[in-house]
Design an enzyme around this catalytic site. Sequence first.
Site, PDB file in Angstrom:
ATOM      1  N   GLU A 248       0.851  -1.190   0.000  1.00 26.80           N
ATOM      2  CA  GLU A 248       0.000   0.000   0.000  1.00 26.80           C
ATOM      3  C   GLU A 248       0.878   1.228   0.000  1.00 26.80           C
ATOM      4  O   GLU A 248       1.805   1.329   0.796  1.00 26.80           O
ATOM      5  CB  GLU A 248      -0.900  -0.012   1.248  1.00 26.80           C
TER       6      GLU A 248
ATOM      7  N   GLN B  49     -11.899   1.123   9.141  1.00 29.01           N
ATOM      8  CA  GLN B  49     -12.483   0.306  10.214  1.00 29.01           C
ATOM      9  C   GLN B  49     -13.789   0.900  10.737  1.00 29.01           C
ATOM     10  O   GLN B  49     -14.746   0.173  11.004  1.00 29.01           O
ATOM     11  CB  GLN B  49     -11.472   0.176  11.347  1.00 29.01           C
TER      12      GLN B  49
ATOM     13  N   ASN C 262      -4.622  -9.163  16.410  1.00 25.39           N
ATOM     14  CA  ASN C 262      -4.296 -10.511  15.934  1.00 25.39           C
ATOM     15  C   ASN C 262      -2.842 -10.855  16.273  1.00 25.39           C
ATOM     16  O   ASN C 262      -2.163 -10.073  16.953  1.00 25.39           O
ATOM     17  CB  ASN C 262      -4.582 -10.637  14.432  1.00 25.39           C
TER      18      ASN C 262
ATOM     19  N   HIS D 136      -7.442 -12.394  18.410  1.00 26.03           N
ATOM     20  CA  HIS D 136      -8.058 -13.312  17.457  1.00 26.03           C
ATOM     21  C   HIS D 136      -7.029 -13.831  16.472  1.00 26.03           C
ATOM     22  O   HIS D 136      -6.104 -13.116  16.079  1.00 26.03           O
ATOM     23  CB  HIS D 136      -9.239 -12.664  16.728  1.00 26.03           C
ATOM     24  N   THR D 137      -7.153 -15.100  16.136  1.00 29.17           N
ATOM     25  CA  THR D 137      -6.287 -15.693  15.132  1.00 29.17           C
ATOM     26  C   THR D 137      -7.120 -16.704  14.361  1.00 29.17           C
ATOM     27  O   THR D 137      -8.265 -16.976  14.705  1.00 29.17           O
ATOM     28  CB  THR D 137      -5.060 -16.364  15.787  1.00 29.17           C
TER      29      THR D 137
ATOM     30  N   VAL E 182     -14.793 -21.016   7.717  1.00 32.64           N
ATOM     31  CA  VAL E 182     -15.431 -21.237   6.414  1.00 32.64           C
ATOM     32  C   VAL E 182     -14.361 -21.695   5.423  1.00 32.64           C
ATOM     33  O   VAL E 182     -13.357 -21.013   5.234  1.00 32.64           O
ATOM     34  CB  VAL E 182     -16.104 -19.934   5.932  1.00 32.64           C
TER      35      VAL E 182
ATOM     36  N   ASP F 175     -12.315  -6.544  12.004  1.00 31.20           N
ATOM     37  CA  ASP F 175     -13.171  -5.491  12.568  1.00 31.20           C
ATOM     38  C   ASP F 175     -14.514  -6.061  13.001  1.00 31.20           C
ATOM     39  O   ASP F 175     -15.084  -5.655  14.017  1.00 31.20           O
ATOM     40  CB  ASP F 175     -13.419  -4.387  11.528  1.00 31.20           C
TER      41      ASP F 175
HETATM   42  P1  ADP Z   1      -8.309  -8.108   8.645  1.00 24.18           P
HETATM   43  O1  ADP Z   1      -7.426  -6.979   9.045  1.00 24.18           O
HETATM   44  O2  ADP Z   1      -8.284  -8.434   7.190  1.00 24.18           O
HETATM   45  O3  ADP Z   1      -9.676  -8.014   9.173  1.00 24.18           O
HETATM   46  P2  ADP Z   1      -7.340  -9.804  10.764  1.00 24.18           P
HETATM   47  O4  ADP Z   1      -6.096 -10.596  10.814  1.00 24.18           O
HETATM   48  O5  ADP Z   1      -7.481  -8.706  11.730  1.00 24.18           O
HETATM   49  O6  ADP Z   1      -7.568  -9.358   9.276  1.00 24.18           O
HETATM   50  O7  ADP Z   1      -8.592 -10.788  10.985  1.00 24.18           O
HETATM   51  C1  ADP Z   1      -8.705 -11.935  10.302  1.00 24.18           C
HETATM   52  C2  ADP Z   1      -9.400 -12.922  11.209  1.00 24.18           C
HETATM   53  O8  ADP Z   1     -10.503 -13.468  10.502  1.00 24.18           O
HETATM   54  C3  ADP Z   1      -8.557 -14.136  11.597  1.00 24.18           C
HETATM   55  O9  ADP Z   1      -7.894 -13.890  12.810  1.00 24.18           O
HETATM   56  C4  ADP Z   1      -9.580 -15.246  11.719  1.00 24.18           C
HETATM   57  O10 ADP Z   1     -10.000 -15.367  13.070  1.00 24.18           O
HETATM   58  C5  ADP Z   1     -10.754 -14.785  10.876  1.00 24.18           C
HETATM   59  N1  ADP Z   1     -10.895 -15.570   9.643  1.00 24.18           N
HETATM   60  C6  ADP Z   1     -10.074 -15.545   8.571  1.00 24.18           C
HETATM   61  N2  ADP Z   1     -10.511 -16.405   7.618  1.00 24.18           N
HETATM   62  C7  ADP Z   1     -11.649 -16.972   8.071  1.00 24.18           C
HETATM   63  C8  ADP Z   1     -12.572 -17.959   7.557  1.00 24.18           C
HETATM   64  N3  ADP Z   1     -12.405 -18.500   6.356  1.00 24.18           N
HETATM   65  N4  ADP Z   1     -13.629 -18.309   8.332  1.00 24.18           N
HETATM   66  C9  ADP Z   1     -13.811 -17.756   9.549  1.00 24.18           C
HETATM   67  N5  ADP Z   1     -12.955 -16.838  10.086  1.00 24.18           N
HETATM   68  C10 ADP Z   1     -11.890 -16.442   9.374  1.00 24.18           C
END
Ligand code: ADP
Length: 457
Positions: free
Chosen positions: A88, A113, A292, A342-343, A429, A440
Amino acid sequence: MHMWERLYASAFEKVKANIGNVRGVLLAYNTNIDAIKYLRKDDLETRIERAGKEETLRYSDELPEKITSVPQLLGSILWSVKRGKASELFVESCSTRFYMKRWGWDELRMGGQVGIMANLLGGVYGVPVIVHVPQLSRLQAGLFKEGPIYVPGVEDGKLRLVHPGDFKGDEESCIHYIYEFPRGFRIFDFESPRENRFIGSADDYNATLFIRDEFRERFDEIASKVDLAIMSGLQALTRENYREPFETIRGHLEVLNEKNIPAHLEFAFTPDETVRNEILKLLPEFWSVGLNEVELASIMEVMGEKGLAEKLLAKDPVDPIAVTEAMLRLAKETGVRRIHFHTYGYYLALTDYRGEFVRDALLFAALAAASKAKLGDVPSINEVVQAMGVPVNEKVKPVEGTLAEEYGMRGGIAEVDNYQLAFVPTKIVAKPKSTVGIGDTISSSAFVGEFALEVSF
Ligand code: ADP
């Protein structure tokens, strides 16, 4: 029924029944327009030839610091394509911005966000939100959903709240141009190893965290209309420009704390280390923070915990003991009362207060995330329940086992060093439609969901 399925079902019902208790949420500061362009080989090749192939290719080897010409723009796009890596850059020149505008887009989406959370909380959950939109153009206004979403304006000395669609006036458009390419995208003799995107941001307002007069002069009045606040958008600041906005934010936090309004910081990866350090210093003023593994590791780095930072990025799924240790370090250093991690596969929340509602709010957030991944957008709270059908992530079984062994966790709840640790395995998923803004969705659903449950007790 499987324990987690049972907990998921009851958490959803509880949050749905109580989310109406939330009187209002303040969302500040970053809202913008995402303009998505799906790249086409012929079009891009012609443009590169016209702009000067030799000069353009130079930038595909090394990114410029910012974009000041069309060859730099096209070369930076190529840089991303060649490596399959996201990048970016800020677009400084107005002639290049005009070029991008004429090149056009295939799709417009709400960006930032704050914008994303406004549409989710206000547009989907029906929770009243007051939103900071740095610049409200007609294009931007059209991206807000219907519902109790408000921007403040001052008329005859009086504060008035209106839906962005009813805002009188047409300000600038803050556009983030997102150039997307699929895996295997070929151009000249390059082929992209992965799908990804290059973002050229034509946005002077969010980058410097411009804060509107209404929020400087009437913040007290605005804050008195809400129960909660969520802040984000500090990530683009640099050591050169962070001071002024940070002062304003500190002032805002003082007002919120005086009124006992819990404020959540939605952390995002902040490349500038000075700014990251300053955010750390601001954390004691927040009730809660969401992040994360990459973001938590980046905070451990500035706290001098290199070993922990490395551990956080070493394994998949992320080692929950390293996460808990990092969260404890952060909580003790800053006094922040809630940390939501969250991860991919699971969430953890460390709180200095106790109750199953913390875990239940995480479960609700995981359903919202799965619904978003599956459908690309959460259509309504009733449809969030359809994500119940997505299976709980089995790969996370060992994570749960480790937490049970190490901290005696039962039913997703444990006591660690005078804090409560809540855990949930998430639903994943398999073929997500979109993952933009899932972070977010998770953080805001959990924070607001937790408050909705807590006030109902
Ligand atoms: P972004 O900044 O793109 O929102 P983050 O890393 O903050 O990315 O958040 C992504 C989060 O989304 C991951 O920590 C995971 O918990 C969730 N996630 C990613 N892929 C999936 C999926 N296929 N199904 C459910 N949850 C997902």
